[in-house]
Design a protein around this motif. Structure first.
Motif, mmCIF file in Angstrom:
data_model
loop_
_atom_site.group_PDB
_atom_site.id
_atom_site.type_symbol
_atom_site.label_atom_id
_atom_site.label_comp_id
_atom_site.label_asym_id
_atom_site.label_seq_id
_atom_site.Cartn_x
_atom_site.Cartn_y
_atom_site.Cartn_z
ATOM 1 N N GLY A 16 -3.996 12.206 -24.829
ATOM 2 C CA GLY A 16 -3.470 11.350 -25.856
ATOM 3 C C GLY A 16 -4.645 10.315 -26.092
ATOM 4 O O GLY A 16 -5.851 10.145 -25.369
ATOM 5 N N SER A 17 -4.071 9.383 -26.903
ATOM 6 C CA SER A 17 -5.412 8.293 -27.262
ATOM 7 C C SER A 17 -4.451 6.716 -26.883
ATOM 8 O O SER A 17 -3.111 6.728 -27.135
ATOM 9 C CB SER A 17 -5.602 8.536 -28.684
ATOM 10 N N LEU A 18 -5.412 5.782 -26.910
ATOM 11 C CA LEU A 18 -4.951 4.553 -26.798
ATOM 12 C C LEU A 18 -6.237 3.644 -27.055
ATOM 13 O O LEU A 18 -7.441 4.152 -26.864
ATOM 14 C CB LEU A 18 -4.553 4.290 -25.147
ATOM 15 N N ARG A 19 -5.832 2.562 -27.640
ATOM 16 C CA ARG A 19 -6.921 1.492 -28.016
ATOM 17 C C ARG A 19 -6.459 0.211 -27.322
ATOM 18 O O ARG A 19 -5.543 -0.430 -27.472
ATOM 19 C CB ARG A 19 -6.662 1.403 -29.529
ATOM 20 N N LEU A 20 -7.610 -0.157 -26.653
ATOM 21 C CA LEU A 20 -7.357 -1.551 -25.984
ATOM 22 C C LEU A 20 -8.282 -2.369 -26.771
ATOM 23 O O LEU A 20 -9.180 -2.328 -27.399
ATOM 24 C CB LEU A 20 -8.186 -1.428 -24.531
ATOM 25 N N SER A 21 -7.726 -3.722 -26.513
ATOM 26 C CA SER A 21 -8.327 -4.851 -27.623
ATOM 27 C C SER A 21 -8.809 -6.093 -26.640
ATOM 28 O O SER A 21 -7.664 -6.051 -25.450
ATOM 29 C CB SER A 21 -7.529 -5.273 -28.760
ATOM 30 N N CYS A 22 -9.607 -6.961 -26.667
ATOM 31 C CA CYS A 22 -9.875 -7.911 -25.971
ATOM 32 C C CYS A 22 -10.342 -9.109 -26.735
ATOM 33 O O CYS A 22 -11.473 -8.878 -27.574
ATOM 34 C CB CYS A 22 -10.850 -7.671 -24.979
ATOM 35 N N ALA A 23 -9.511 -10.172 -26.893
ATOM 36 C CA ALA A 23 -9.853 -11.419 -27.755
ATOM 37 C C ALA A 23 -10.561 -12.661 -26.620
ATOM 38 O O ALA A 23 -9.819 -12.745 -25.673
ATOM 39 C CB ALA A 23 -8.858 -12.053 -28.284
ATOM 40 N N ALA A 24 -11.610 -12.952 -27.121
ATOM 41 C CA ALA A 24 -12.420 -13.857 -26.490
ATOM 42 C C ALA A 24 -12.151 -15.440 -27.037
ATOM 43 O O ALA A 24 -12.166 -15.517 -28.091
ATOM 44 C CB ALA A 24 -13.704 -13.820 -26.145
ATOM 45 N N SER A 25 -11.935 -16.445 -26.070
ATOM 46 C CA SER A 25 -11.929 -17.800 -26.921
ATOM 47 C C SER A 25 -13.022 -18.673 -26.084
ATOM 48 O O SER A 25 -13.255 -18.131 -24.963
ATOM 49 C CB SER A 25 -10.493 -18.422 -26.222
ATOM 50 N N GLY A 26 -13.208 -19.493 -26.750
ATOM 51 C CA GLY A 26 -14.606 -20.215 -26.065
ATOM 52 C C GLY A 26 -15.907 -19.754 -27.202
ATOM 53 O O GLY A 26 -15.700 -18.859 -27.824
ATOM 54 N N ILE A 27 -16.943 -20.162 -26.502
ATOM 55 C CA ILE A 27 -18.189 -19.742 -27.004
ATOM 56 C C ILE A 27 -18.825 -18.601 -26.526
ATOM 57 O O ILE A 27 -18.990 -18.330 -25.297
ATOM 58 C CB ILE A 27 -19.268 -20.864 -27.002
ATOM 59 N N ILE A 28 -19.249 -17.634 -27.299
ATOM 60 C CA ILE A 28 -19.692 -16.488 -27.097
ATOM 61 C C ILE A 28 -21.303 -16.397 -27.681
ATOM 62 O O ILE A 28 -21.395 -16.645 -28.734
ATOM 63 C CB ILE A 28 -19.057 -15.409 -27.741
ATOM 64 N N PHE A 29 -22.361 -16.345 -26.801
ATOM 65 C CA PHE A 29 -23.524 -16.527 -27.033
ATOM 66 C C PHE A 29 -24.010 -15.092 -27.529
ATOM 67 O O PHE A 29 -23.740 -14.069 -27.232
ATOM 68 C CB PHE A 29 -24.359 -16.973 -26.019
ATOM 69 N N SER A 30 -25.254 -15.154 -28.298
ATOM 70 C CA SER A 30 -25.867 -13.936 -28.867
ATOM 71 C C SER A 30 -26.405 -12.981 -27.788
ATOM 72 O O SER A 30 -26.495 -11.982 -28.078
ATOM 73 C CB SER A 30 -27.067 -14.529 -29.859
ATOM 74 N N ARG A 31 -26.557 -13.483 -26.820
ATOM 75 C CA ARG A 31 -26.908 -12.480 -25.571
ATOM 76 C C ARG A 31 -25.999 -12.085 -24.778
ATOM 77 O O ARG A 31 -26.190 -11.068 -23.744
ATOM 78 C CB ARG A 31 -28.115 -13.108 -24.714
ATOM 79 N N ASP A 32 -24.670 -12.429 -24.867
ATOM 80 C CA ASP A 32 -23.481 -12.075 -23.943
ATOM 81 C C ASP A 32 -23.308 -10.544 -24.312
ATOM 82 O O ASP A 32 -23.284 -10.344 -25.395
ATOM 83 C CB ASP A 32 -22.204 -12.931 -24.258
ATOM 84 N N VAL A 33 -23.028 -10.026 -23.472
ATOM 85 C CA VAL A 33 -22.749 -8.260 -23.453
ATOM 86 C C VAL A 33 -21.187 -8.364 -23.151
ATOM 87 O O VAL A 33 -20.895 -8.884 -22.336
ATOM 88 C CB VAL A 33 -23.524 -7.378 -22.558
ATOM 89 N N MET A 34 -20.350 -7.714 -24.023
ATOM 90 C CA MET A 34 -18.778 -7.613 -23.699
ATOM 91 C C MET A 34 -18.441 -6.205 -23.310
ATOM 92 O O MET A 34 -19.484 -5.205 -23.687
ATOM 93 C CB MET A 34 -18.056 -7.904 -25.172
ATOM 94 N N GLY A 35 -17.694 -6.006 -22.355
ATOM 95 C CA GLY A 35 -17.199 -4.667 -22.083
ATOM 96 C C GLY A 35 -16.100 -4.227 -21.539
ATOM 97 O O GLY A 35 -15.191 -5.369 -21.339
ATOM 98 N N TRP A 36 -15.957 -3.345 -20.839
ATOM 99 C CA TRP A 36 -14.709 -2.879 -20.191
ATOM 100 C C TRP A 36 -15.191 -2.198 -18.771
ATOM 101 O O TRP A 36 -15.801 -1.434 -18.745
ATOM 102 C CB TRP A 36 -14.027 -1.799 -20.912
ATOM 103 N N TYR A 37 -14.115 -2.764 -17.863
ATOM 104 C CA TYR A 37 -14.511 -2.071 -16.383
ATOM 105 C C TYR A 37 -12.886 -1.452 -16.206
ATOM 106 O O TYR A 37 -12.032 -1.913 -16.841
ATOM 107 C CB TYR A 37 -14.917 -3.231 -15.489
ATOM 108 N N ARG A 38 -12.757 -0.629 -15.060
ATOM 109 C CA ARG A 38 -11.590 -0.209 -14.670
ATOM 110 C C ARG A 38 -11.508 0.051 -13.338
ATOM 111 O O ARG A 38 -12.458 0.389 -12.498
ATOM 112 C CB ARG A 38 -11.160 1.049 -15.340
ATOM 113 N N LEU A 39 -10.278 -0.370 -12.640
ATOM 114 C CA LEU A 39 -10.192 -0.266 -11.173
ATOM 115 C C LEU A 39 -8.913 0.681 -11.136
ATOM 116 O O LEU A 39 -7.880 0.483 -11.474
ATOM 117 C CB LEU A 39 -9.924 -1.648 -10.532
ATOM 118 N N ALA A 40 -9.284 1.821 -10.472
ATOM 119 C CA ALA A 40 -8.261 2.805 -10.177
ATOM 120 C C ALA A 40 -7.900 2.692 -8.560
ATOM 121 O O ALA A 40 -8.681 2.226 -7.770
ATOM 122 C CB ALA A 40 -8.792 4.114 -10.398
#
Length: 120
Positions: A16-40
Protein backbone atom coordinates in the motif's frame (compact mmCIF):
# COMPACT_ATOMS: atom_id res chain seq x y z
CA UNK A 1 13.70 28.16 16.69
CA UNK A 2 11.99 25.70 14.36
CA UNK A 3 9.09 23.49 15.32
CA UNK A 4 8.03 20.55 13.19
CA UNK A 5 4.66 18.83 13.17
CA UNK A 6 4.22 15.56 11.29
CA UNK A 7 1.00 14.00 10.11
CA UNK A 8 -0.16 11.19 7.90
CA UNK A 9 1.07 8.09 9.67
CA UNK A 10 -1.08 5.06 10.25
CA UNK A 11 -1.69 1.44 9.43
CA UNK A 12 -1.29 0.28 5.86
CA UNK A 13 -1.20 -3.13 4.23
CA UNK A 14 1.93 -4.41 2.49
CA UNK A 15 2.06 -3.00 -1.00
CA UNK A 16 0.00 0.00 0.00
CA UNK A 17 0.77 3.69 0.01
CA UNK A 18 0.91 6.43 2.58
CA UNK A 19 1.78 10.12 2.48
CA UNK A 20 3.50 11.88 5.34
CA UNK A 21 3.50 15.64 5.78
CA UNK A 22 5.61 17.87 7.97
CA UNK A 23 4.87 21.52 8.54
CA UNK A 24 7.55 23.78 9.94
CA UNK A 25 7.05 26.93 11.96
CA UNK A 26 9.74 29.51 12.44
CA UNK A 27 12.38 30.59 9.97
CA UNK A 28 13.62 28.16 7.35
CA UNK A 29 16.86 29.33 5.76
CA UNK A 30 17.84 28.74 2.17
CA UNK A 31 20.55 26.25 3.13
CA UNK A 32 18.33 24.19 5.42
CA UNK A 33 17.85 20.61 4.30
CA UNK A 34 14.52 19.00 5.17
CA UNK A 35 14.11 15.29 5.43
CA UNK A 36 12.68 12.17 6.99
CA UNK A 37 14.32 9.65 9.27
CA UNK A 38 12.85 6.51 10.74
CA UNK A 39 13.42 4.44 13.83
CA UNK A 40 12.33 0.83 13.74
CA UNK A 41 12.29 -1.53 16.71
CA UNK A 42 15.75 -2.86 17.55
CA UNK A 43 17.33 -0.76 14.82
CA UNK A 44 19.22 2.48 14.64
CA UNK A 45 17.65 5.62 13.30
CA UNK A 46 18.26 5.92 9.59
CA UNK A 47 17.84 8.56 6.94
CA UNK A 48 14.95 7.78 4.61
CA UNK A 49 15.12 10.80 2.32
CA UNK A 50 16.13 14.44 2.33
CA UNK A 51 15.69 17.38 0.01
CA UNK A 52 17.38 20.73 -0.45
CA UNK A 53 15.54 23.99 -0.88
CA UNK A 54 16.35 23.73 -4.58
CA UNK A 55 14.56 20.40 -4.76
CA UNK A 56 17.51 18.03 -4.99
CA UNK A 57 16.51 14.76 -3.31
CA UNK A 58 18.57 12.11 -1.61
CA UNK A 59 17.20 8.65 -0.83
CA UNK A 60 18.26 5.65 1.15
CA UNK A 61 18.95 2.74 -1.19
CA UNK A 62 16.20 0.73 0.46
CA UNK A 63 13.48 3.17 -0.61
CA UNK A 64 14.68 4.32 -4.02
CA UNK A 65 11.99 3.92 -6.63
CA UNK A 66 9.26 3.54 -4.03
CA UNK A 67 9.38 6.74 -1.97
CA UNK A 68 9.26 10.31 -3.21
CA UNK A 69 10.18 13.35 -1.17
CA UNK A 70 8.97 16.80 -2.09
CA UNK A 71 9.01 20.22 -0.53
CA UNK A 72 6.85 23.34 -0.65
CA UNK A 73 9.18 26.16 0.34
CA UNK A 74 6.44 28.77 0.49
CA UNK A 75 4.50 26.68 3.00
CA UNK A 76 7.61 25.36 4.77
CA UNK A 77 6.30 21.85 4.33
CA UNK A 78 7.97 18.61 3.32
CA UNK A 79 6.17 15.50 2.12
CA UNK A 80 7.07 11.85 1.86
CA UNK A 81 5.01 9.78 -0.55
CA UNK A 82 5.55 6.12 0.26
CA UNK A 83 4.45 3.42 -2.16
CA UNK A 84 4.88 -0.34 -2.35
CA UNK A 85 5.34 -0.39 1.38
CA UNK A 86 6.94 -3.43 2.94
CA UNK A 87 6.82 -4.73 6.47
CA UNK A 88 10.29 -3.33 7.10
CA UNK A 89 8.75 0.10 6.63
CA UNK A 90 7.18 -0.19 10.05
CA UNK A 91 8.80 2.50 12.15
CA UNK A 92 8.36 5.88 13.73
CA UNK A 93 9.07 8.46 11.07
CA UNK A 94 10.63 11.74 12.14
CA UNK A 95 10.72 14.97 10.24
CA UNK A 96 14.07 16.73 10.31
CA UNK A 97 15.49 20.12 9.44
CA UNK A 98 19.27 20.24 9.28
CA UNK A 99 20.73 23.70 9.56
CA UNK A 100 24.26 24.40 8.42
CA UNK A 101 25.91 26.81 10.83
CA UNK A 102 29.23 27.23 9.08
CA UNK A 103 32.58 25.75 9.87
CA UNK A 104 31.24 22.30 9.16
CA UNK A 105 28.81 22.31 12.05
CA UNK A 106 25.13 21.56 11.82
CA UNK A 107 22.10 21.67 14.05
CA UNK A 108 19.12 19.33 13.78
CA UNK A 109 15.52 20.11 14.54
CA UNK A 110 13.16 17.16 15.02
CA UNK A 111 9.46 16.55 14.97
CA UNK A 112 7.69 14.40 17.50
CA UNK A 113 7.41 11.46 15.11
CA UNK A 114 4.53 9.65 13.46
CA UNK A 115 3.99 5.91 13.56
CA UNK A 116 3.78 3.96 10.33
CA UNK A 117 2.77 0.32 10.60
CA UNK A 118 2.85 -1.95 7.58
CA UNK A 119 0.86 -5.07 8.32
CA UNK A 120 -1.90 -7.22 6.92
Amino acid sequence: QVQLVESGGGLVQPGGSLRLSCAASGIIFSRDVMGWYRLAPAKQRELVASITVGGTPNYADSVKGRFTISRDNAKKTVFLQMSSLKSDGTAVYYCNVRRFLGGGTTYDYWGQGTQVTVSS
